[in-house]
Design an enzyme around this catalytic site. Structure first.
Site, PDB file in Angstrom:
ATOM      1  N   ASP A 127       0.857  -1.158   0.101  1.00  0.00           N
ATOM      2  CA  ASP A 127      -0.021  -0.009  -0.087  1.00  0.00           C
ATOM      3  C   ASP A 127       0.903   1.058   0.047  1.00  0.00           C
ATOM      4  O   ASP A 127       1.740   1.260   0.609  1.00  0.00           O
ATOM      5  CB  ASP A 127      -0.874  -0.032   1.262  1.00  0.00           C
ATOM      6  N   TYR A 151       2.329  10.250   0.660  1.00  0.00           N
ATOM      7  CA  TYR A 151       3.592   9.757   1.322  1.00  0.00           C
ATOM      8  C   TYR A 151       4.964  10.342   0.734  1.00  0.00           C
ATOM      9  O   TYR A 151       5.071   9.695  -0.243  1.00  0.00           O
ATOM     10  CB  TYR A 151       3.513   8.125   1.760  1.00  0.00           C
ATOM     11  N   LYS A 157      -4.100   5.726  -3.001  1.00  0.00           N
ATOM     12  CA  LYS A 157      -5.156   6.320  -2.894  1.00  0.00           C
ATOM     13  C   LYS A 157      -5.156   7.494  -3.727  1.00  0.00           C
ATOM     14  O   LYS A 157      -4.343   7.938  -4.442  1.00  0.00           O
ATOM     15  CB  LYS A 157      -4.973   6.683  -1.350  1.00  0.00           C
ATOM     16  N   GLY A 213      -2.468   0.849  11.917  1.00  0.00           N
ATOM     17  CA  GLY A 213      -2.364   1.627  13.200  1.00  0.00           C
ATOM     18  C   GLY A 213      -2.551   0.765  14.304  1.00  0.00           C
ATOM     19  O   GLY A 213      -3.247   1.016  15.210  1.00  0.00           O
ATOM     20  N   VAL A 214      -2.245  -0.498  14.007  1.00  0.00           N
ATOM     21  CA  VAL A 214      -2.505  -1.505  15.109  1.00  0.00           C
ATOM     22  C   VAL A 214      -1.552  -1.185  16.697  1.00  0.00           C
ATOM     23  O   VAL A 214      -2.257  -1.714  17.514  1.00  0.00           O
ATOM     24  CB  VAL A 214      -2.181  -3.007  15.017  1.00  0.00           C
ATOM     25  N   PHE A 215      -0.856  -0.365  16.491  1.00  0.00           N
ATOM     26  CA  PHE A 215      -0.194  -0.128  17.706  1.00  0.00           C
ATOM     27  C   PHE A 215      -0.838   1.255  18.296  1.00  0.00           C
ATOM     28  O   PHE A 215      -0.204   2.065  19.162  1.00  0.00           O
ATOM     29  CB  PHE A 215       1.209   0.215  17.503  1.00  0.00           C
ATOM     30  N   ASN A 216      -1.912   2.039  17.786  1.00  0.00           N
ATOM     31  CA  ASN A 216      -2.326   3.307  18.184  1.00  0.00           C
ATOM     32  C   ASN A 216      -1.499   4.124  18.154  1.00  0.00           C
ATOM     33  O   ASN A 216      -1.084   4.961  19.146  1.00  0.00           O
ATOM     34  CB  ASN A 216      -3.131   3.194  19.456  1.00  0.00           C
ATOM     35  N   SER A 217      -0.314   4.539  17.061  1.00  0.00           N
ATOM     36  CA  SER A 217       0.474   5.051  16.680  1.00  0.00           C
ATOM     37  C   SER A 217       1.715   4.986  17.878  1.00  0.00           C
ATOM     38  O   SER A 217       2.753   5.892  17.789  1.00  0.00           O
ATOM     39  CB  SER A 217       0.110   6.765  16.752  1.00  0.00           C
ATOM     40  N   ILE A 237       1.777   3.375  21.217  1.00  0.00           N
ATOM     41  CA  ILE A 237       1.818   2.967  22.675  1.00  0.00           C
ATOM     42  C   ILE A 237       1.695   1.569  22.781  1.00  0.00           C
ATOM     43  O   ILE A 237       2.290   0.866  23.879  1.00  0.00           O
ATOM     44  CB  ILE A 237       0.737   4.004  23.282  1.00  0.00           C
ATOM     45  N   LEU A 238       1.064   0.875  22.126  1.00  0.00           N
ATOM     46  CA  LEU A 238       0.839  -0.696  22.094  1.00  0.00           C
ATOM     47  C   LEU A 238       2.161  -1.640  21.442  1.00  0.00           C
ATOM     48  O   LEU A 238       2.409  -2.603  21.791  1.00  0.00           O
ATOM     49  CB  LEU A 238      -0.339  -1.200  21.124  1.00  0.00           C
ATOM     50  N   ALA A 239       2.987  -0.786  21.142  1.00  0.00           N
ATOM     51  CA  ALA A 239       4.363  -1.195  20.720  1.00  0.00           C
ATOM     52  C   ALA A 239       5.437  -1.045  21.756  1.00  0.00           C
ATOM     53  O   ALA A 239       6.006  -2.162  22.189  1.00  0.00           O
ATOM     54  CB  ALA A 239       4.752  -0.720  19.344  1.00  0.00           C
TER      55      ALA A 239
END
Length: 335
Positions: A51, A56, A82, A232-236, A238-240
């Protein structure tokens, strides 16, 4: 790598997809050599769904991705980009800053009209140096990007003009699938009232940290045969990283309640010997509406780490404990 169907488009996509923002120099410059290296690592890992977007690097990501893919058999991968922004030469103008550095000398201008979408699609083909784009998303339409007043101007044009152009591109076979690439749920639900959508690229709204807001869209997608590609699975971040000092939640400093929730998530993951980032990456793939999880990386090291996460065994007890702690709805827990 396993594949899943992308809506009713006839396309099958790998469950992990490559996001091209990083190779467009998001936040930091990446050399041509490093960009090629991470793309090659993704290919070697079995990723065949890529993608990108004009936004970008102001066209840089499309150029780099096209240069890499041009040597590959065209039917061996699926490519999405896109539309909704037109790139125009600077010619002495001052460029706005959109989070990308060392970009190409073009300014971005929103255009969701019928003609604007067709122009954007054609221009992307030229930057990519390829004769076909498989999936075309309308990029960043919605209140989250434009605000209430501006979106009230853009949205009717996008639905009556831009979406019509995308449907015609699909009907003619110029693209195989259409959808939206956005960060909000409501605009996706609204788009379903205007066209048959193959897929939504949804960033940050269906994650281990937050799921309830996405529930209406999950249900609608299952009912309509529309797929979700989850970014965005790490919510930018914090989950990483966990809730460490300097962690980001939705591109900003996390509020106290988010820090507390992430700490609880991490504690339970740790009790089962599973890194928080691994659980966060794997969670969205458990839902039947989700075709792929998009990982945005700019280095081989990070790509390798993300791919290794797919091999970690996650016990059912981890998800059960998250449900028991009220951190995950029972019907959304992986089975």
């Amino acid at each position: 790598m396993a594949t899943r169907p992308l809506g009713r488009s006839g396309l099958d996509v790998t469950t992990i997809s490559f996001g091209g923002a990083g190779i467009g120099n998001l936040y930091q410059a990446v050399s041509d050599e490093a960009a090629h290296e991470v793309l090659q690592a993704a290919w070697d890992a079995g990723i065949r769904f890529f993608d990108t977007a004009p936004r970008y690097g102001h066209g840089l990501s499309e150029r780099r991705l096209g240069d890499f893919l041009r040597s590959k058999p065209r039917d061996s991968y699926v490519l999405s980009t896109k539309a909704g922004r037109i790139l125009t030469p600077l010619r002495g103008r001052e460029m706005g800053f959109y989070g990308f550095v060392d970009v190409l000398p073009f300014e971005q201008e929103y255009d969701y009209s019928y003609d604007g979408i067709l122009r954007s699609h054609e221009a992307s083909l030229h930057r990519l140096g390829l004769d076909r784009i498989d999936v075309l998303y309308m990029h960043d339409i919605g209140v989250d990007t434009h605000g209430v007043e501006q979106n009230a101007e853009y949205f009717p044009v996008a639905m009556s003009g831009g979406l019509k152009a995308m449907q015609e591109l699909r009907a003619s076979g110029d693209v195989k699938a259409i959808g939206l690439g956005v960060n909000e749920v409501e605009v996706c639900l609204q788009a379903l009232d205007h066209a048959e959508i193959d897929a939504f690229l949804l960033a940050g709204r269906f994650t281990l940290l937050e799921q309830e807001g996405a529930r209406p869209l999950l249900e609608a997608c299952v009912a309509r045969g529309t797929s979700l590609v989850i970014g965005g699975v790490f919510n930018s971040g914090i989950l990483a990283t966990g809730a460490v000092p300097g962690a980001h939640y939705n591109y900003a400093e996390p509020p106290a309640e988010i820090v507390e929730r992430v700490n609880r998530l991490e504690r339970i993951c740790r009790s089962h010997g599973v890194p928080l980032a691994v659980a966060a990456q794997r969670f969205p793939l458990s839902h039947p509406a989700v075709a792929s999880v998009l990982i945005g990386v700019s280095s081989k090291r990070n790509l390798d780490r993300n791919m290794a996460a797919m091999d970690v065994a996650i016990p059912d007890a981890l998800w059960a404990d998250l449900v028991a702690e009220g951190l995950l709805a029972p019907d959304l827990a992986p089975r």
